[in-house]
Design a protein around this motif. Structure first.
Motif, PDB file in Angstrom:
ATOM      1  N   GLN A   1       0.840  -1.180   0.000  1.00 60.69           N
ATOM      2  CA  GLN A   1       0.000   0.000   0.000  1.00 60.69           C
ATOM      3  C   GLN A   1       0.883   1.239   0.000  1.00 60.69           C
ATOM      4  N   PRO A   2       0.384   2.372  -0.503  1.00 57.14           N
ATOM      5  CA  PRO A   2       1.200   3.597  -0.481  1.00 57.14           C
ATOM      6  C   PRO A   2       1.646   3.937   0.948  1.00 57.14           C
ATOM      7  N   GLY A   3       2.934   4.151   1.139  1.00 64.43           N
ATOM      8  CA  GLY A   3       3.482   4.493   2.449  1.00 64.43           C
ATOM      9  C   GLY A   3       3.676   3.321   3.372  1.00 64.43           C
ATOM     10  N   GLU A   4       3.524   2.089   2.895  1.00 62.57           N
ATOM     11  CA  GLU A   4       3.652   0.902   3.752  1.00 62.57           C
ATOM     12  C   GLU A   4       5.074   0.369   3.690  1.00 62.57           C
ATOM     13  N   TRP A   5       5.570  -0.043   4.870  1.00 56.24           N
ATOM     14  CA  TRP A   5       6.880  -0.658   4.977  1.00 56.24           C
ATOM     15  C   TRP A   5       6.713  -2.061   5.537  1.00 56.24           C
ATOM     16  N   LYS A   6       7.429  -2.992   4.969  1.00 57.30           N
ATOM     17  CA  LYS A   6       7.354  -4.371   5.426  1.00 57.30           C
ATOM     18  C   LYS A   6       8.692  -4.781   6.032  1.00 57.30           C
ATOM     19  N   SER A   7       8.629  -5.558   7.103  1.00 50.75           N
ATOM     20  CA  SER A   7       9.841  -6.040   7.765  1.00 50.75           C
ATOM     21  C   SER A   7      10.264  -7.366   7.164  1.00 50.75           C
ATOM     22  N   VAL A   8      11.560  -7.525   7.005  1.00 56.43           N
ATOM     23  CA  VAL A   8      12.117  -8.758   6.448  1.00 56.43           C
ATOM     24  C   VAL A   8      13.266  -9.210   7.328  1.00 56.43           C
ATOM     25  N   ASN A   9      13.550 -10.502   7.231  1.00 53.79           N
ATOM     26  CA  ASN A   9      14.721 -11.064   7.907  1.00 53.79           C
ATOM     27  C   ASN A   9      15.840 -11.162   6.882  1.00 53.79           C
ATOM     28  N   ALA A  10      16.839 -10.364   7.035  1.00 49.77           N
ATOM     29  CA  ALA A  10      17.937 -10.334   6.081  1.00 49.77           C
ATOM     30  C   ALA A  10      19.232 -10.642   6.786  1.00 49.77           C
ATOM     31  N   THR A  11      20.035 -11.493   6.180  1.00 48.73           N
ATOM     32  CA  THR A  11      21.382 -11.757   6.688  1.00 48.73           C
ATOM     33  C   THR A  11      22.344 -10.897   5.916  1.00 48.73           C
ATOM     34  N   GLY A  12      23.299 -10.340   6.562  1.00 49.63           N
ATOM     35  CA  GLY A  12      24.230  -9.460   5.899  1.00 49.63           C
ATOM     36  C   GLY A  12      24.083  -8.047   6.422  1.00 49.63           C
ATOM     37  N   ASP A  13      25.006  -7.232   6.082  1.00 45.04           N
ATOM     38  CA  ASP A  13      25.008  -5.871   6.604  1.00 45.04           C
ATOM     39  C   ASP A  13      24.203  -4.900   5.765  1.00 45.04           C
ATOM     40  N   ASP A  14      23.848  -5.287   4.530  1.00 46.22           N
ATOM     41  CA  ASP A  14      23.164  -4.345   3.640  1.00 46.22           C
ATOM     42  C   ASP A  14      22.098  -5.099   2.841  1.00 46.22           C
ATOM     43  N   ILE A  15      20.822  -4.657   2.935  1.00 46.49           N
ATOM     44  CA  ILE A  15      19.746  -5.314   2.192  1.00 46.49           C
ATOM     45  C   ILE A  15      19.877  -5.095   0.694  1.00 46.49           C
ATOM     46  N   LYS A  16      20.575  -4.003   0.314  1.00 46.23           N
ATOM     47  CA  LYS A  16      20.749  -3.727  -1.120  1.00 46.23           C
ATOM     48  C   LYS A  16      21.525  -4.840  -1.813  1.00 46.23           C
ATOM     49  N   LYS A  17      22.376  -5.529  -1.044  1.00 50.00           N
ATOM     50  CA  LYS A  17      23.160  -6.588  -1.656  1.00 50.00           C
ATOM     51  C   LYS A  17      22.307  -7.812  -1.985  1.00 50.00           C
ATOM     52  N   GLN A  18      21.095  -7.896  -1.404  1.00 53.51           N
ATOM     53  CA  GLN A  18      20.217  -9.025  -1.643  1.00 53.51           C
ATOM     54  C   GLN A  18      19.098  -8.718  -2.657  1.00 53.51           C
ATOM     55  N   VAL A  19      19.000  -7.462  -3.077  1.00 54.57           N
ATOM     56  CA  VAL A  19      17.936  -7.050  -4.004  1.00 54.57           C
ATOM     57  C   VAL A  19      18.582  -6.442  -5.242  1.00 54.57           C
ATOM     58  N   PHE A  20      18.233  -6.989  -6.410  1.00 53.88           N
ATOM     59  CA  PHE A  20      18.763  -6.458  -7.677  1.00 53.88           C
ATOM     60  C   PHE A  20      17.594  -6.134  -8.609  1.00 53.88           C
ATOM     61  N   PRO A  21      17.207  -4.879  -8.752  1.00 51.36           N
ATOM     62  CA  PRO A  21      16.101  -4.529  -9.656  1.00 51.36           C
ATOM     63  C   PRO A  21      16.508  -4.680 -11.112  1.00 51.36           C
ATOM     64  N   MET A  22      15.521  -5.028 -11.932  1.00 52.25           N
ATOM     65  CA  MET A  22      15.776  -5.145 -13.376  1.00 52.25           C
ATOM     66  C   MET A  22      16.159  -3.784 -13.941  1.00 52.25           C
ATOM     67  N   PRO A  23      17.166  -3.746 -14.811  1.00 51.56           N
ATOM     68  CA  PRO A  23      17.589  -2.446 -15.383  1.00 51.56           C
ATOM     69  C   PRO A  23      16.607  -1.959 -16.456  1.00 51.56           C
ATOM     70  N   VAL A  24      15.522  -1.343 -16.010  1.00 50.81           N
ATOM     71  CA  VAL A  24      14.486  -0.849 -16.921  1.00 50.81           C
ATOM     72  C   VAL A  24      14.696   0.640 -17.134  1.00 50.81           C
ATOM     73  N   ARG A  25      14.650   1.067 -18.391  1.00 51.14           N
ATOM     74  CA  ARG A  25      14.835   2.481 -18.719  1.00 51.14           C
ATOM     75  C   ARG A  25      13.489   3.169 -18.838  1.00 51.14           C
ATOM     76  N   GLU A  26      13.505   4.460 -18.662  1.00 47.99           N
ATOM     77  CA  GLU A  26      12.310   5.260 -18.859  1.00 47.99           C
ATOM     78  C   GLU A  26      11.934   5.276 -20.349  1.00 47.99           C
ATOM     79  N   PRO A  27      10.678   5.619 -20.674  1.00 45.33           N
ATOM     80  CA  PRO A  27      10.308   5.721 -22.101  1.00 45.33           C
ATOM     81  C   PRO A  27      11.288   6.599 -22.865  1.00 45.33           C
ATOM     82  N   SER A  28      11.682   6.107 -24.043  1.00 49.69           N
ATOM     83  CA  SER A  28      12.728   6.756 -24.817  1.00 49.69           C
ATOM     84  C   SER A  28      12.268   8.103 -25.380  1.00 49.69           C
ATOM     85  N   GLU A  29      13.087   9.084 -25.208  1.00 50.30           N
ATOM     86  CA  GLU A  29      12.815  10.404 -25.781  1.00 50.30           C
ATOM     87  C   GLU A  29      12.918  10.354 -27.310  1.00 50.30           C
TER      88      GLU A  29
END
Length: 331
Positions: A279-307
């Protein structure tokens, strides 16, 4: 074409007319023809409106003018380019050796023609076994095409204006042959010439017979390759329209992927598998091992609509707008 006074047919006098007799006769003929067009032929004006609207799009339309044996009056019918089959390399309707009109007629309509003596009564066509060519998708109003055979299923009748040598004198005379496409049975053969159109030589031998013209061709832009069927904006703007649709779809797809991102999650990120809604403004808690959650999440490299695609779409729309203008057509 249709002035307020209803004088569609005008006249002019050729040659001398000192007593005015030619003008009086021509005026009577014009009044009679105006009455036929505006009063008897109820669909004439509406068909002309449709013709002038459709002609710039499809490029080629036809009008059939004939005597209706049931109504006992002249009639006019608008035909599309798919309704009248002419050899593609014919120079004109008058010089075409064979012109075939595709008519869709119900069993009731054919029976009326037989009772009037217009079609042969001893010809049994049976029931129509095949549907004529119909679109497979619903039209713009949501109407779906007929998919099953019933009493309203029409026969495909071919009315062919051609030449036949029925008297065996090695000269083919103009005839109209009407057949059923499915059974290939002949319904009617009638001459399409008058006594005034027969030309004789000094020995009273037939040298030429002028056929009666039933069809009038209306063209928009002459075909550049010399073909019989003229072209319209539908042919000129079709490729541009398809390209613009493709670019629009690509822009929408790119925007959708950019808004609804996806990606990969590392195994070390402990999440409940399955669908996860936010939902807008909602945060969910996760159990993550490691010092940085960014290392466990890799978003697809999607570009904005081409100019570039957006500029290309604008160029296509502008090209279509210029191509549809009168000045560009003349150029």
């Amino acid at each position: 074409l249709s002035p307020a006074d209803g004088k569609v047919v005008q006249f002019r006098v050729v040659g001398k007319d000192d007593q005015g007799s030619k003008a009086v006769k021509a005026d009577k003929l014009a009044k009679h023809m105006n009455y036929q067009l505006m009063e008897e032929m109820l669909d004439w004006e509406e068909d002309m409106d449709r013709l002038l609207i459709q002609l710039p799009i499809v490029g080629c339309l036809f009008k059939k003018t004939y005597f209706d044996p049931i109504l006992k009056q002249n009639a006019s019918k608008l035909l599309g380019p798919k309704d009248l089959v002419v050899n593609y390399w014919a120079s004109s309707l008058d010089s075409a050796y064979r012109v075939t009109e595709i008519c869709l007629m119900t069993k009731n309509q054919i029976k009326s023609q037989q009772l009037m003596g217009y079609y042969c009564e001893d010809v049994d066509l049976g029931d129509p076994r095949n549907l004529p060519d119909v679109p497979t998708k619903a039209d713009t109003h949501g109407n779906t095409p007929q998919s099953e055979l019933d009493d309203s299923t029409p026969y495909v009748i071919l009315e062919q204006h051609t030449y036949l040598d029925l008297d065996g004198d090695d000269y083919k005379e103009p005839y109209v042959v009407t057949i059923d496409e499915q059974s290939q049975k002949v319904l009617r053969i009638v001459a399409r010439f008058d006594s005034d159109g027969i030309h004789l030589n000094d020995d009273k031998e037939i040298v030429q017979i002028d056929p009666v013209a039933y069809y009038t061709k209306y063209g928009f832009i002459p075909n550049p390759d010399g073909g019989f069927y003229d072209i319209g904006f539908g042919h000129l703007l079709g490729p541009l329209n398809e390209s613009a649709n493709t670019v629009i779809n690509q822009l929408v797809d790119a925007g959708t992927l950019a808004n609804l991102q996806s990606g990969f999650l590392g195994k070390g990120l402990r999440l409940k598998l399955g669908e996860t809604r936010f939902q807008p403004g909602e945060w969910k808690s996760v159990n993550a091992t490691g010092d940085d959650i960014k290392k466990q999440v890799f978003p697809m490299p999607v570009r904005e609509p081409s100019e570039v695609l957006f500029k290309l779409l604008g160029m296509l729309l502008e090209s279509g707008r210029e191509l549809a203008s009168v000045a560009e057509i003349f150029t």
